[in-house]
Enzyme design. Structure first.
Site, PDB file in Angstrom:
ATOM      1  N   LEU A  33       2.919   9.906   4.198  1.00 25.12           N
ATOM      2  CA  LEU A  33       3.509   8.576   4.025  1.00 25.12           C
ATOM      3  C   LEU A  33       3.454   8.107   2.582  1.00 25.12           C
ATOM      4  O   LEU A  33       4.254   7.288   2.156  1.00 25.12           O
ATOM      5  CB  LEU A  33       2.775   7.560   4.910  1.00 25.12           C
TER       6      LEU A  33
ATOM      7  N   GLY B  97      -5.173   4.057  -2.060  1.00 30.19           N
ATOM      8  CA  GLY B  97      -6.324   4.063  -2.950  1.00 30.19           C
ATOM      9  C   GLY B  97      -7.209   5.265  -2.687  1.00 30.19           C
ATOM     10  O   GLY B  97      -7.705   5.443  -1.585  1.00 30.19           O
TER      11      GLY B  97
ATOM     12  N   ASP C  86      -8.172  -6.529  -4.714  1.00 31.59           N
ATOM     13  CA  ASP C  86      -6.993  -5.747  -5.103  1.00 31.59           C
ATOM     14  C   ASP C  86      -5.766  -6.198  -4.317  1.00 31.59           C
ATOM     15  O   ASP C  86      -5.024  -5.382  -3.765  1.00 31.59           O
ATOM     16  CB  ASP C  86      -7.249  -4.254  -4.886  1.00 31.59           C
TER      17      ASP C  86
END
EC number: 2.7.11.-
Length: 656
Positions: free
Chosen positions: A327, A331, A454
């Protein structure tokens, strides 16, 4: 003296009488409309509370609904309760609250029904809140006053209860038997909810004990109940809570001590039990060691068996991690689509072997995400630690990331107009609202205060209905309830979304996520990445500077993405830009909390404050001093001047 005793008896009898009329405490401060959304949510969460508690080792808390119709509920049974007995007690307590508190927004009940169980619901989060009121005093009318040396009874009672108070805070639960007072004994039970601290537990129980001493001194049995703690005492055993407590032998008629043989027998029995227990623990630890990470700190992972996947299952689910099932890159690893044997689609994140700090991020993500349950967060289904692999298994979110729809395919440098057209203004506004709710849960409504660190478009996944789900918790940090900020020596995250205090000093708090969210709001409105603005004018080159200029020139609508010009509500767009600018203000204290942002978005009558200048606002590129600018970003003065925050480099971390 007689009058004082009479008043005490009258006070206790009145309290007992009231308690038998209604075991539930319906708080009459606020009410809801019957048959409305809140009432529906109340029936939903309470009807499922018994099964949730009995299947989760006797403790559960959760919430249902959104906004003003959101309801929070908690249930527990005392430790060691049989699941069926716990389930029955919870069913009775939940049904009783529904029947006896028809429209109160806050109610609780400590139910003594073969066991002790607790049910509470409220329209505000109370899981970690110290509530000492309202109080219920309920007792046993048949117990009466102690018949005997009342002074000795009172003295023993006080010493015994003080001893229990000093111990109950450690475990939040304690059942014990007092030394003999003649032929009598005191059987006492103390229970606190888990969310409060040990000191708060002791405070609550101590308050209950004082209440007994002031109104009901000398009574053999009774209970005092508060929203966060329960206290019961009696002259005989109850609730099966004292079954494992060894009974002390009666005092010897001739006053002699226990025989040496009896002492030796007890000591030998204890030694044998301890040795056997140690052997069992060693064997169990060896059997399970290959399934768990070796703990190094108190924050290391403890993994429930139900979350573990074996490697062969995941290898088969992803067709041996084939390229066709890939996909993308998340991270610290690659993400694959998989199909489990039960035909459940999953996203399998395989941590790369050269991911640097990946091991810590992996454990961090498992510990945090496994505890989170919210519709705007990606749900963790499990993990795998076999064959030196570190793998996370998530629910599959079919529509990729917000980044893909707003900014196109990063690898192919393409922006598909058909994808962007799917994000009309209504959907973008709903996405902003969903991210707000997800962050509000992380910051305020989850058991721990969690800072994502993040927040960006590529970490917002979209489900089949284009609802947002916050993903990628590898950078997340959890806070204690009373902690508000922290700092780090290693700055991680994505440049352009980081607030100035984090970039320059490594300081982060919930306001760090607020800053990132503000940048993301502005990106959603304009449909462009933060880093794409360095070519637009003579500014230092970021989205925040560009928007601040438009705002001060009274032309905020110039920011609108052409793809939504015809479908957007100008008032809502301007309000979102305004909120975005409030989020990116330079000083953290000026930025609103996520709860305030939620109110700003859902209540248009709230007047928004005037935004102050944002962090990383640059007037003109020619005015930048290389030494000053470099040092502000935490860089060496020998570095070249970065034109965007995204291109800056503080550590060797690769932006995700």
């Amino acid at each position: 003296m007689c009058l004082q005793n009479l008043l005490s008896i009258l006070c206790f009898v009145l309290a007992i009488s009231f308690g038998y009329v209604s075991a539930q405490k319906c708080v009459d401060s606020m009410f809801f409309r019957p048959n409305g959304t809140y009432d529906t949510n109340r029936h939903l969460i309470l009807s499922n509370l018994a099964s949730n508690v009995s299947s989760r080792d006797g403790y559960y808390n959760g919430s249902v609904g959104e906004g003003p119709d959101r309801i929070y509920a908690l249930g527990l049974c005392i430790p060691g309760t049989d699941p069926k007995v716990c389930d029955d007690c919870m069913q009775i307590a939940s049904t009783g609250i529904l029947q006896n508190c028809p429209n109160q927004t806050d109610s609780y009940d400590w139910r003594s029904q073969k066991t002790l169980c607790f049910v509470r619901y409220s329209n505000s989060s109370f899981f970690n809140k110290m509530d000492l009121e309202p109080t219920m005093v309920i007792g046993d009318l048949n117990s009466g006053l102690f018949q005997g040396d009342l002074a000795a009874y009172t003295r023993t009672w006080e010493e015994f209860m003080n001893s229990m108070i000093t111990r109950v805070g450690r475990t939040r639960y304690l059942a014990d038997i007092s030394p003999r007072i003649g032929s009598a004994r005191i059987y006492a039970l103390m229970q606190c909810i888990r969310g409060i601290s040990s000191m708060e537990c002791e405070t609550c129980i101590r308050d209950n004990v004082r209440m007994y001493q002031s109104c009901c001194n000398g009574f053999i049995g009774g209970t005092i109940r508060k929203p966060v703690c329960f206290f019961r005492w009696d002259g005989s055993e109850y609730l099966g809570a004292f079954g494992d407590t060894p009974s002390l032998p009666p005092p010897s008629p001739d006053g002699k001590t226990i025989s040496t043989g009896a002492i030796v027998a007890v000591v030998v029995s204890v030694v044998i039990f301890v040795v056997l227990l140690a052997l069992v623990l060693v064997i169990r630890k060896r059997r399970q060691s290959y399934k768990t990470l070796k703990p190094k700190t108190d924050d290391d992972m403890t993994s429930p068996q139900s979350l573990q996947f074996d490697f062969m299952t995941l290898e088969a689910a992803t067709d041996k991690f084939s390229r066709n099932n890939k996909l993308g890159k998340g991270g610290f690893g690659e993400v694959y689509k998989g199909m489990l044997p039960n035909e459940t689609e999953v996203a399998v994140k395989r941590l790369s072997s050269n991911s640097g700090q990946g091991t810590q991020e992996f454990k961090n993500e498992v510990v945090i995400v496994a505890k989170l349950q919210h519709k705007n967060l990606v749900r963790l289904l499990g993990f795998c630690l076999e064959r030196d692999e570190q793998i996370l298994v998530y629910e599959f979110v079919p529509n990729k990331s917000l980044n893909y729809f707003l900014f196109g395919n990063k690898q192919k440098h393409l922006l598909d107009p058909t994808k962007k057209s799917q994000l009309d203004w209504k959907r973008r506004y709903n996405i902003i609202g969903g991210i707000t709710r997800g962050l509000l849960y992380l910051h305020q409504d989850s058991r721990l205060t969690i800072i994502h660190r993040d927040i960006k478009a590529s970490n917002i996944l979209l489900d089949a209905d284009m609802n947002p789900k916050i993903a990628d918790f590898g950078m997340a940090r959890n806070f204690r309830v009373d902690q508000t900020e922290d700092n780090t020596r290693r700055v991680v995250g994505t440049f352009g979304y980081m607030p100035p205090e984090y970039v320059t000093h490594g300081q982060f708090s919930t306001k760090s996520d607020v800053y990132s969210f503000g940048v993301l709001i502005l990106e959603i409105v304009c449909g462009k990445k933060n880093s794409s603005f360095y070519k637009i004018d003579d500014s230092g080159g970021n989205l925040v500077t560009h928007v601040w200029r438009l705002w001060n020139n009274d032309s905020p609508l110039d920011l609108i993405d052409p793809a939504i010009e015809e479908s957007c509500d100008n008032d809502k767009v301007i309000r979102c830009i305004h909120i975005g600018l409030l989020c990116v203000q330079e000083t953290p204290v000026d930025r609103p909390e996520m709860s305030t942002i939620f109110q700003m978005l859902t209540n248009s009558s709230i007047t928004l404050p005037v935004p102050r200048p944002p962090g990383f606002f640059f007037r003109n590129r020619s005015n930048l001093d290389p030494l000053t600018y470099g040092s502000e970003l935490g860089q060496s003065s020998s570095k070249s001047i970065p034109y965007t925050i995204d291109s800056a480099s503080i550590t060797r971390v690769t932006p995700r």
